[in-house]
Every structure is written in C-alpha cells, then in structure tokens.
Design an enzyme around this catalytic site. Structure first.
Site, PDB file in Angstrom:
ATOM      1  CG  LEU A  99       1.693   6.020  37.691  1.00  0.00           C
ATOM      2  CD1 LEU A  99       0.258   6.049  37.538  1.00  0.00           C
ATOM      3  CD2 LEU A  99       2.148   5.340  38.780  1.00  0.00           C
ATOM      4  CE1 TYR A 142      -7.336   9.488  32.698  1.00  0.00           C
ATOM      5  CE2 TYR A 142      -8.675   9.710  34.524  1.00  0.00           C
ATOM      6  CZ  TYR A 142      -7.570   9.364  34.096  1.00  0.00           C
ATOM      7  OH  TYR A 142      -6.645   8.792  34.616  1.00  0.00           O
ATOM      8  CE  LYS A 173      -7.078   6.412  32.390  1.00  0.00           C
ATOM      9  NZ  LYS A 173      -5.950   5.418  31.586  1.00  0.00           N
TER      10      LYS A 173
HETATM   11  N1  LIG Z   1      -1.414   9.177  38.811  1.00  0.00           N
HETATM   12  C1  LIG Z   1      -2.514   8.646  38.997  1.00  0.00           C
HETATM   13  O1  LIG Z   1      -2.932   8.672  40.212  1.00  0.00           O
HETATM   14  C2  LIG Z   1      -3.257   7.753  38.136  1.00  0.00           C
HETATM   15  C3  LIG Z   1      -4.416   7.521  38.556  1.00  0.00           C
HETATM   16  C4  LIG Z   1      -5.633   6.823  37.557  1.00  0.00           C
HETATM   17  C5  LIG Z   1      -5.014   6.773  36.472  1.00  0.00           C
HETATM   18  N2  LIG Z   1      -3.734   7.065  35.968  1.00  0.00           N
HETATM   19  C6  LIG Z   1      -3.321   6.782  34.559  1.00  0.00           C
HETATM   20  O2  LIG Z   1      -2.086   6.208  34.751  1.00  0.00           O
HETATM   21  C7  LIG Z   1      -1.217   6.691  33.171  1.00  0.00           C
HETATM   22  C8  LIG Z   1      -0.106   7.562  33.627  1.00  0.00           C
HETATM   23  O3  LIG Z   1      -0.449   8.682  34.507  1.00  0.00           O
HETATM   24  P1  LIG Z   1       0.608   9.566  35.043  1.00  0.00           P
HETATM   25  O4  LIG Z   1      -0.037   9.846  36.450  1.00  0.00           O
HETATM   26  O5  LIG Z   1       1.966   8.705  35.118  1.00  0.00           O
HETATM   27  O6  LIG Z   1       0.576  10.856  34.239  1.00  0.00           O
HETATM   28  P2  LIG Z   1       1.776  11.810  33.594  1.00  0.00           P
HETATM   29  O7  LIG Z   1       1.192  12.953  33.371  1.00  0.00           O
HETATM   30  O8  LIG Z   1       2.729  12.096  34.811  1.00  0.00           O
HETATM   31  O9  LIG Z   1       2.445  10.981  32.847  1.00  0.00           O
HETATM   32  C9  LIG Z   1       1.913  10.762  31.449  1.00  0.00           C
HETATM   33  C10 LIG Z   1       2.806  10.391  30.379  1.00  0.00           C
HETATM   34  O10 LIG Z   1       2.473   9.994  28.984  1.00  0.00           O
HETATM   35  C11 LIG Z   1       2.918  10.998  28.027  1.00  0.00           C
HETATM   36  N3  LIG Z   1       1.993  10.941  26.946  1.00  0.00           N
HETATM   37  C12 LIG Z   1       0.737  11.733  27.113  1.00  0.00           C
HETATM   38  N4  LIG Z   1       0.218  11.700  25.592  1.00  0.00           N
HETATM   39  C13 LIG Z   1       1.064  10.844  25.073  1.00  0.00           C
HETATM   40  C14 LIG Z   1       0.842  10.109  23.610  1.00  0.00           C
HETATM   41  N5  LIG Z   1      -0.197  10.312  22.761  1.00  0.00           N
HETATM   42  N6  LIG Z   1       1.740   9.111  23.251  1.00  0.00           N
HETATM   43  C15 LIG Z   1       2.793   8.851  24.364  1.00  0.00           C
HETATM   44  N7  LIG Z   1       2.870   9.327  25.400  1.00  0.00           N
HETATM   45  C16 LIG Z   1       2.138  10.306  25.792  1.00  0.00           C
HETATM   46  C17 LIG Z   1       3.260  12.215  28.653  1.00  0.00           C
HETATM   47  O11 LIG Z   1       4.265  12.841  28.028  1.00  0.00           O
HETATM   48  C18 LIG Z   1       3.858  11.685  30.059  1.00  0.00           C
HETATM   49  O12 LIG Z   1       5.449  11.605  30.105  1.00  0.00           O
HETATM   50  C19 LIG Z   1      -2.342   7.449  32.533  1.00  0.00           C
HETATM   51  O13 LIG Z   1      -3.044   6.483  31.688  1.00  0.00           O
HETATM   52  C20 LIG Z   1      -3.320   7.901  33.803  1.00  0.00           C
HETATM   53  O14 LIG Z   1      -4.554   8.080  33.283  1.00  0.00           O
HETATM   54  C21 LIG Z   1      -3.018   7.535  36.877  1.00  0.00           C
END
Ligand SMILES: NC(=O)c1ccc[n+]([C@@H]2O[C@H](COP(=O)([O-])OP(=O)(O)OC[C@H]3O[C@@H](n4cnc5c(N)ncnc54)[C@H](O)[C@@H]3O)[C@@H](O)[C@H]2O)c1
Length: 301
Positions: A18, A156, A160
């Site tokens: 994202l 988590y 959140k």
């Molecule tokens: N994908 C979904 O459906 C979904 C749903 C609810 C919430 N979210 C939230 O959206 C956000 C992005 O999720 P995503 O699905 O793209 O995950 P993802 O795992 O694809 O990407 C997460 C990114 O964050 C980076 N990261 C991890 N720890 C880090 C740190 N300490 N400092 C800097 N970068 C760091 C990772 O290297 C990765 O590039 C998160 O906060 C997640 O909880 C996602």
C-alpha cells in the site's frame, strides 16, 4: 482536479504494498515524496521509479518506531524539499499468534512499528507543521482488526485500535492548527493479505495473468488492489479534504465506507448505583439484551 502541487509528503513503509501505491499516487498528483522503508533497496527503487517518471522523490531508509527515525524523516523532507505538508504513517508488520502462544517479542515488535511508529512520526511531523503555521495533513493506517478485533491478532488489533484512538485525540488537539488527522482502514492484496486462504486463489490469478478480482471480492468484501486505496490518501492529503478530520475511513476494491466510533448504545440507571446483584438481575433485560458483536466475519465467497 485534486492536486498536491507544491506539497511535500512522507510515506512510511513506502517501498512496497500500500505504501508504494500511496507514494506513487501522491507523486503523480504533484507532491514531492520522502519514501521511507526499513528495506533500503525497496525505498530506493520506489524513489527512483517516481523520479524516472518525472516526479519528485527521495528515499529514506529507516526502521520506523523510534523518535530518532521519525525526526530523520521530517528532517529529510525539509532538507530535500524545504517543508512538510503530509505525514502518512503506513509502515507495518504482522506477528500473528493466538494469545496463549504470543511471545513478548511478538507483541512488542508489532506495537513498536505500528503504535509507537505512528506516535513518533506524527509527533515529529506535527512539531514541524505547527512551526510552519500553515496547517497540514496526518494520514494514519488503521485496520478492520483494530475496529473489530481479529483472531490471532492481539498485538496488531491492539496497535490499530490505539491508532484509531490517537486519530480521534489528535483531531481534537490539532483542529486549531488546521491540521487534519484521519485513519485509512484499507483492504487490499499485498504481502500482508495474500496468504489469507479465502483471498489467495484470486490474488494468485490476478498476479499470474491479470485476471480481475471478482465482484464478490471488489464489492462484497471491499477487497482490491493497493491502487484502489491510493485515491483516498491523495484526497486526504489535499485541500479538498480540509473539513474532514477525526474519521476512520474504510476503502478497498469498489467500496468506500465510514466507520462508526464507539459510543454508548444502551444505558440503564439504578438509584444509588449498581450492585453486582442488581447488574445480574438487570443485564438480560436491559443493557445486555443486545450485546455487541465482535471480530471480522469470515468473507463469504
Ligand atoms: N493490506 C491490507 O489489506 C491491510 C489491511 C488493514 C491494514 N493495513 C495496513 O496498511 C499498512 C501497509 O500494509 P501492506 O499490506 O502494504 O503491508 P506490506 O507488508 O505489503 O508493506 C509494509 C511495508 O512496511 C515496511 N516496514 C515494515 N516495518 C517497517 C519499519 N519499522 N519501518 C519502515 N518500514 C517498515 C515493509 O518493509 C513493507 O515495505 C500497514 O500498516 C497495515 O497494517 C493493510
């Protein structure tokens, strides 16, 4: 036309998933973007892709969580682009385990990145935004798990839910400075979600040959691609959303939604207060008559 021309944004965890979609879309709308990721290569590749496409971006590799990392990101925005307008706290990790198997390290790791990382990055950003005195935008990452609770996600869901609580608190504290604070509650196919068994075959087909996600997912569940979520982040970063603050906004696939905030749904009064016996007698016929549901329902596909 929603434009971010002249604005400067930081996106944490912008190297993939994202965050990468947010960074690309913010840049395409005209913002200069500091792309943070703990994975330095991912951050650099993302920033290069944006600059190669004619946008403005720099990479800032750091593990979000500490005050020092947060300050470094704000300093990078100011030294590279002269100011800061938008902080998007998106970085995240999962360490899913049921409660009785969850280690202290599983708990602390998730809280450090999501909850503390959001707190430190937003605090550093707000100090800069208040100094500039021209308002600003804070966009944080919530989750359905934080709104509802979710099996295997003590750490988590807690982080959140805390982020949603901070959103409401900061919206109050920052209104006078014209800084809006909103939580995006996304649902999208990323590394974080593609292993969910109900979604896996559809995500695999999408990745294999571009088979579009079915309506049951895009409309029914509200599950789509990271790009489906990015429009909300651009909107929230823009002047068009100046009147929107303190909201938890769901987005995914074809669906956009507004989450309710907790409030009392049923009350009862007893003169002189409630004894345990009085509560036991009243519960089934008063406030306990329609208990609240909890948890994320399994998707029906
Ligand atoms: N994908 C979904 O459906 C979904 C749903 C609810 C919430 N979210 C939230 O959206 C956000 C992005 O999720 P995503 O699905 O793209 O995950 P993802 O795992 O694809 O990407 C997460 C990114 O964050 C980076 N990261 C991890 N720890 C880090 C740190 N300490 N400092 C800097 N970068 C760091 C990772 O290297 C990765 O590039 C998160 O906060 C997640 O909880 C996602």
């Amino acid at each position: 036309m929603v434009t971010l021309s002249g604005k400067v944004a930081v996106v944490t965890g912008g190297g993939r998933g994202l965050g990468l979609a947010y960074a690309r879309s913010l840049a395409a709308a005209g913002a200069a973007v500091v792309v943070n990721d703990v994975d330095a290569e991912a951050a650099h590749t993302a920033a290069k892709e944006i600059t190669d496409a004619g946008g403005r971006a720099v990479a800032a590799a750091a593990a979000v969580g500490s005050a020092e990392a947060a300050q470094a990101l704000v300093d990078e925005a100011v030294s590279s682009f002269g100011r800061l307008d938008v902080m998007v706290t998106n970085a995240g990790v999962l360490r899913d385990r049921v409660l009785w198997k969850m280690s202290d390290d599983d708990f602390d790791t998730v809280v450090q990145v999501h909850l503390r990382g959001t707190f430190t990055c937003v605090r550093a950003a707000v100090n800069r935004l208040r100094e500039q005195g021209e308002g600003g935008r804070i966009i944080v990452a919530g989750s359905p798990a934080g709104q509802r609770g979710n099996f295997g996600q003590t750490n988590y869901a807690a982080a959140k839910a805390g982020i949603a609580a901070m959103t409401r608190t900061w919206a109050m504290e920052l209104a006078k400075a014209q800084i809006t604070v909103n939580a995006v509650i996304p649902t999208a196919a990323t590394a974080m979600t593609r292993t969910i068994p109900a979604f896996a075959p559809f995500v695999e087909a999408l990745e294999r040959d571009g088979t579009p996600l079915p309506d049951a997912l895009r409309k029914g569940v509200g599950f789509g691609t990271p790009e489906d979520v990015a429009g909300l982040v651009v909107y929230l970063a823009s002047d068009a959303s100046r009147a929107v603050s303190g909201q938890c906004i769901g987005i995914g696939g074809d669906k956009l939604s507004l989450w309710s905030h907790p409030q009392e749904v049923s009350v009862a009064y007893a003169d002189g207060g409630w004894s345990a016996e009085a509560i036991a007698a009243a519960w089934p016929v008063s406030v306990g008559q329609r208990p609240e549901t909890y948890g994320i329902p399994a998707p029906e596909l």
